[in-house]
Enzyme design. Structure first.
Site, PDB file in Angstrom:
ATOM      1  N   LEU A 161       4.657 -26.993   6.713  1.00 59.02           N
ATOM      2  CA  LEU A 161       5.478 -25.747   6.696  1.00 59.02           C
ATOM      3  C   LEU A 161       5.386 -24.306   6.380  1.00 59.02           C
ATOM      4  O   LEU A 161       4.419 -24.091   5.591  1.00 59.02           O
ATOM      5  CB  LEU A 161       7.040 -25.559   5.693  1.00 59.02           C
ATOM      6  CG  LEU A 161       7.113 -26.180   4.268  1.00 59.02           C
ATOM      7  CD1 LEU A 161       7.325 -25.129   3.491  1.00 59.02           C
ATOM      8  CD2 LEU A 161       8.451 -27.107   4.080  1.00 59.02           C
ATOM      9  N   CYS A 178       6.866 -18.316  17.247  1.00 55.17           N
ATOM     10  CA  CYS A 178       7.443 -20.027  17.683  1.00 55.17           C
ATOM     11  C   CYS A 178       7.671 -19.745  19.084  1.00 55.17           C
ATOM     12  O   CYS A 178       8.815 -20.679  19.401  1.00 55.17           O
ATOM     13  CB  CYS A 178       7.955 -20.539  17.177  1.00 55.17           C
ATOM     14  SG  CYS A 178       7.208 -20.811  15.228  1.00 55.17           S
TER      15      CYS A 178
END
Length: 236
Positions: A161, A178
């Site tokens: 992350l 993303c």
């Protein structure tokens, strides 16, 4: 009585992406052969763009040749997810953990990574939440504050992350973050009215949130030099 669950954690500061990638590969092999316990790397990267295994180059909006002019590099990886940016003032966690040992599937693992960042944001009065279907990561309304991209090999995790503390958000203008169009990227600094402590303190809070979410009972702080030198003997 539950048995103790220990995780080794190493704070590494700013690390070149390729060096971190090689270190993860070495730690994965050591974890698979039970030479090390679950391990967590806490670090930042110089300006870096990465593409996942789907190779969605179309979501990189500038020619690769232009990245050097911006002081950034591009790397292709085997993690899931789409194109993303890593840079200074962004907290990154790379867990090298055995999902089999802790009884988690891939979906539940990702959910716990999301909750780790949501819990951190809440400490500063920021209400974050998981994305809608098809929107990975953690969001504040329609603004992305945390990204997730993982790889799982034989039950062992890597990558992880990235939580935006206060990075230069202009870097995100050169990608479709993303792979999700028409969405903004934000940071903890932008979203809170609170005075932030040092980044080291926030990174330690992120580690604490991770440890809580995954149910570890104690932390063993690992020396960075021993990891970089390949000292991965069985410490349990």
């Amino acid at each position: 009585m539950k048995s103790a669950r220990i995780i080794e954690v190493c704070r590494m500061g700013i690390v070149n992406y390729l060096d971190a990638l090689k270190l993860q590969e070495r730690l994965i092999a050591a974890r698979k052969s039970h030479k090390i316990p679950d391990t967590l790397l806490s670090l930042q990267h110089p300006p870096t763009y990465t593409l996942g295994k789907r190779r969605t180059d179309h979501n990189l909006l500038v020619p690769e040749s232009d990245l050097g002019k911006m002081g950034a590099k591009l790397y292709y990886t085997q993690r899931g997810g789409d194109v993303t940016f890593h840079g200074p003032h962004q907290a990154i966690l790379y867990p090298i953990i055995s999902l089999r040992d802790i009884g988690l599937g891939a979906r539940k693992y990702v959910e716990k990574l999301e909750l780790t960042m949501i819990e951190l944001a809440s400490l500063y009065g920021v209400r974050a939440c998981p994305g809608k279907s098809g929107e990975t990561g953690v969001w504040v309304s329609d603004r992305k504050i945390g990204a997730i991209g993982v790889r799982i090999s034989n039950g062992i995790t890597s990558h992880g992350l990235a939580f935006n503390i206060n990075p230069d958000l202009n870097y995100f203008k050169h990608i479709v973050p993303c792979g999700i169009e028409d969405k903004d990227v934000t940071s903890l600094k932008r979203e809170t009215d609170m005075v932030l402590p040092t980044e080291e303190a926030i990174e330690d809070q992120l580690i604490s949130c991770f440890v809580t979410q995954f149910g570890y009972t104690s932390i063993v702080w690992k020396d960075e030099e021993s990891l970089l030198c390949g000292d991965e003997g069985d410490t349990r």
